[in-house]
Design a protein around this motif. Structure first.
Motif, PDB file in Angstrom:
ATOM      1  N   GLU A  33       0.828  -1.199   0.000  1.00 59.72           N
ATOM      2  CA  GLU A  33       0.000   0.000   0.000  1.00 59.72           C
ATOM      3  C   GLU A  33       0.864   1.250   0.000  1.00 59.72           C
ATOM      4  N   GLU A  34       0.355   2.273  -0.644  1.00 59.70           N
ATOM      5  CA  GLU A  34       0.996   3.581  -0.615  1.00 59.70           C
ATOM      6  C   GLU A  34       0.633   4.266   0.699  1.00 59.70           C
ATOM      7  N   LEU A  35       1.535   5.065   1.218  1.00 54.98           N
ATOM      8  CA  LEU A  35       1.233   5.872   2.390  1.00 54.98           C
ATOM      9  C   LEU A  35       0.427   7.079   1.918  1.00 54.98           C
ATOM     10  N   ILE A  36      -0.750   7.243   2.482  1.00 50.59           N
ATOM     11  CA  ILE A  36      -1.597   8.395   2.178  1.00 50.59           C
ATOM     12  C   ILE A  36      -1.636   9.252   3.431  1.00 50.59           C
ATOM     13  N   THR A  37      -1.033  10.420   3.363  1.00 48.30           N
ATOM     14  CA  THR A  37      -0.995  11.317   4.529  1.00 48.30           C
ATOM     15  C   THR A  37      -2.053  12.409   4.458  1.00 48.30           C
ATOM     16  N   THR A  38      -2.548  12.688   3.237  1.00 55.05           N
ATOM     17  CA  THR A  38      -3.453  13.818   3.053  1.00 55.05           C
ATOM     18  C   THR A  38      -4.548  13.481   2.054  1.00 55.05           C
ATOM     19  N   ALA A  39      -5.774  13.851   2.414  1.00 60.59           N
ATOM     20  CA  ALA A  39      -6.916  13.741   1.503  1.00 60.59           C
ATOM     21  C   ALA A  39      -7.553  15.118   1.412  1.00 60.59           C
ATOM     22  N   VAL A  40      -7.812  15.559   0.185  1.00 61.62           N
ATOM     23  CA  VAL A  40      -8.429  16.863  -0.046  1.00 61.62           C
ATOM     24  C   VAL A  40      -9.674  16.655  -0.899  1.00 61.62           C
ATOM     25  N   LEU A  41     -10.793  17.180  -0.445  1.00 64.60           N
ATOM     26  CA  LEU A  41     -12.014  17.217  -1.244  1.00 64.60           C
ATOM     27  C   LEU A  41     -12.239  18.664  -1.627  1.00 64.60           C
ATOM     28  N   GLU A  42     -12.124  18.950  -2.926  1.00 66.74           N
ATOM     29  CA  GLU A  42     -12.317  20.313  -3.415  1.00 66.74           C
ATOM     30  C   GLU A  42     -13.736  20.453  -3.945  1.00 66.74           C
ATOM     31  N   PHE A  43     -14.487  21.363  -3.352  1.00 69.90           N
ATOM     32  CA  PHE A  43     -15.884  21.596  -3.701  1.00 69.90           C
ATOM     33  C   PHE A  43     -16.011  22.839  -4.559  1.00 69.90           C
ATOM     34  N   ARG A  44     -16.828  22.734  -5.614  1.00 69.51           N
ATOM     35  CA  ARG A  44     -17.162  23.892  -6.453  1.00 69.51           C
ATOM     36  C   ARG A  44     -18.678  23.958  -6.535  1.00 69.51           C
ATOM     37  N   ASP A  45     -19.238  25.054  -6.052  1.00 71.63           N
ATOM     38  CA  ASP A  45     -20.682  25.267  -6.102  1.00 71.63           C
ATOM     39  C   ASP A  45     -21.081  25.439  -7.570  1.00 71.63           C
ATOM     40  N   ASN A  46     -21.935  24.553  -8.073  1.00 71.77           N
ATOM     41  CA  ASN A  46     -22.320  24.616  -9.486  1.00 71.77           C
ATOM     42  C   ASN A  46     -23.159  25.842  -9.820  1.00 71.77           C
ATOM     43  N   GLY A  47     -23.758  26.483  -8.813  1.00 72.17           N
ATOM     44  CA  GLY A  47     -24.588  27.658  -9.052  1.00 72.17           C
ATOM     45  C   GLY A  47     -23.841  28.975  -8.906  1.00 72.17           C
ATOM     46  N   SER A  48     -22.570  28.920  -8.543  1.00 74.52           N
ATOM     47  CA  SER A  48     -21.776  30.147  -8.394  1.00 74.52           C
ATOM     48  C   SER A  48     -20.308  29.797  -8.639  1.00 74.52           C
ATOM     49  N   SER A  49     -19.449  30.737  -8.383  1.00 72.89           N
ATOM     50  CA  SER A  49     -18.019  30.473  -8.566  1.00 72.89           C
ATOM     51  C   SER A  49     -17.336  30.114  -7.247  1.00 72.89           C
ATOM     52  N   ASP A  50     -18.132  29.875  -6.187  1.00 78.00           N
ATOM     53  CA  ASP A  50     -17.568  29.552  -4.874  1.00 78.00           C
ATOM     54  C   ASP A  50     -16.821  28.218  -4.905  1.00 78.00           C
ATOM     55  N   ARG A  51     -15.621  28.239  -4.319  1.00 79.80           N
ATOM     56  CA  ARG A  51     -14.793  27.038  -4.194  1.00 79.80           C
ATOM     57  C   ARG A  51     -14.236  26.980  -2.785  1.00 79.80           C
ATOM     58  N   PHE A  52     -14.087  25.777  -2.279  1.00 77.30           N
ATOM     59  CA  PHE A  52     -13.426  25.580  -0.988  1.00 77.30           C
ATOM     60  C   PHE A  52     -12.976  24.129  -0.906  1.00 77.30           C
ATOM     61  N   SER A  53     -12.057  23.881   0.020  1.00 80.79           N
ATOM     62  CA  SER A  53     -11.520  22.537   0.196  1.00 80.79           C
ATOM     63  C   SER A  53     -11.744  22.056   1.620  1.00 80.79           C
ATOM     64  N   VAL A  54     -11.936  20.765   1.750  1.00 81.54           N
ATOM     65  CA  VAL A  54     -12.010  20.084   3.033  1.00 81.54           C
ATOM     66  C   VAL A  54     -10.787  19.178   3.089  1.00 81.54           C
ATOM     67  N   ILE A  55     -10.035  19.274   4.196  1.00 83.14           N
ATOM     68  CA  ILE A  55      -8.735  18.598   4.250  1.00 83.14           C
ATOM     69  C   ILE A  55      -8.651  17.653   5.443  1.00 83.14           C
ATOM     70  N   PHE A  56      -8.075  16.491   5.183  1.00 84.09           N
ATOM     71  CA  PHE A  56      -7.623  15.570   6.220  1.00 84.09           C
ATOM     72  C   PHE A  56      -6.117  15.451   6.042  1.00 84.09           C
ATOM     73  N   SER A  57      -5.353  15.676   7.112  1.00 80.74           N
ATOM     74  CA  SER A  57      -3.898  15.569   7.024  1.00 80.74           C
ATOM     75  C   SER A  57      -3.351  14.885   8.269  1.00 80.74           C
ATOM     76  N   ASP A  58      -2.645  13.802   8.041  1.00 87.42           N
ATOM     77  CA  ASP A  58      -2.002  13.032   9.112  1.00 87.42           C
ATOM     78  C   ASP A  58      -0.578  12.737   8.651  1.00 87.42           C
ATOM     79  N   PRO A  59       0.358  13.679   8.892  1.00 86.16           N
ATOM     80  CA  PRO A  59       1.702  13.589   8.321  1.00 86.16           C
ATOM     81  C   PRO A  59       2.462  12.302   8.610  1.00 86.16           C
TER      82      PRO A  59
END
Length: 184
Positions: A33-59
């Motif tokens: 298995e690969e070591l996965i230290t970080t997961a990012v979910l990048e959200f883009r509101d389809n009705g506007s130009s709003d963007r933001f990310s949700v992050i999990f990080s375990d170095p």
């Protein structure tokens, strides 16, 4: 006569066990298995130009120290979002983009997004070469105000990925349970 066969049987059993052990070692190296230290979910509101990310990080990876980031997912009600998942190994220099490896081996991987207790519907919008769901890309549609969780899972399924697989099939590469809120 029994004693003559017994040493032969013991030797044969030892030989068989050594072959099985060698075979197991080869499999473990092939499926490392690969070591996965970080997961990012990048959200883009389809009705506007709003963007933001949700992050999990375990170095330091699973176990050891607590994660340094484990964001909540906070979405507006009655809204549709396009979401891109990114996985990284940030313990290397430079960082390793695990998502690129998953995309290269798409026929052997599948992301799952499992909302519980929250008014979110998730549809995977990308596919592997066989037309089966992959899940790097997805669309999230919210309903009314609610709070619950979204389980985010990546499964490795070499040679046995099939239509309508559930989350129990395959080896788990990452399994996170994000708190999720649909709120004003």
């Amino acid at each position: 006569m029994k004693q003559f066969h017994r040493p032969f049987f013991v030797a044969l059993l030892a030989f068989a066990l050594s072959l099985a052990a060698c075979s197991k070692d080869k499999d473990e190296v092939a499926n490392e298995e690969e070591l996965i230290t970080t997961a990012v979910l990048e959200f883009r509101d389809n009705g506007s130009s709003d963007r933001f990310s949700v992050i999990f990080s375990d170095p330091d990876g699973e176990g050891g120290e607590e994660p340094v980031y484990f964001d909540e997912i906070r979405l507006r009600p009655n809204t549709t979002y396009s979401v891109t998942a990114t996985l990284l190994n940030e313990s290397t220099d430079p960082d390793t983009d695990i998502t690129a490896e998953v995309a290269e081996e798409a026929d052997d991987h599948q992301f799952f997004y499992l909302p519980a207790g929250v008014n979110i519907n998730v549809a995977v919008t990308d596919q592997d070469n066989a037309g089966l769901p992959l899940g790097i890309l997805s669309q999230w549609t919210t309903g009314e105000v609610s709070t619950g969780t979204v389980r985010f899972v990546l499964k490795h399924k070499p040679g046995n990925k099939a239509s309508n697989d559930d989350v129990s099939k395959g080896e788990t590469d990452i399994d996170l349970n994000f708190v999720a809120r649909v709120q004003e």
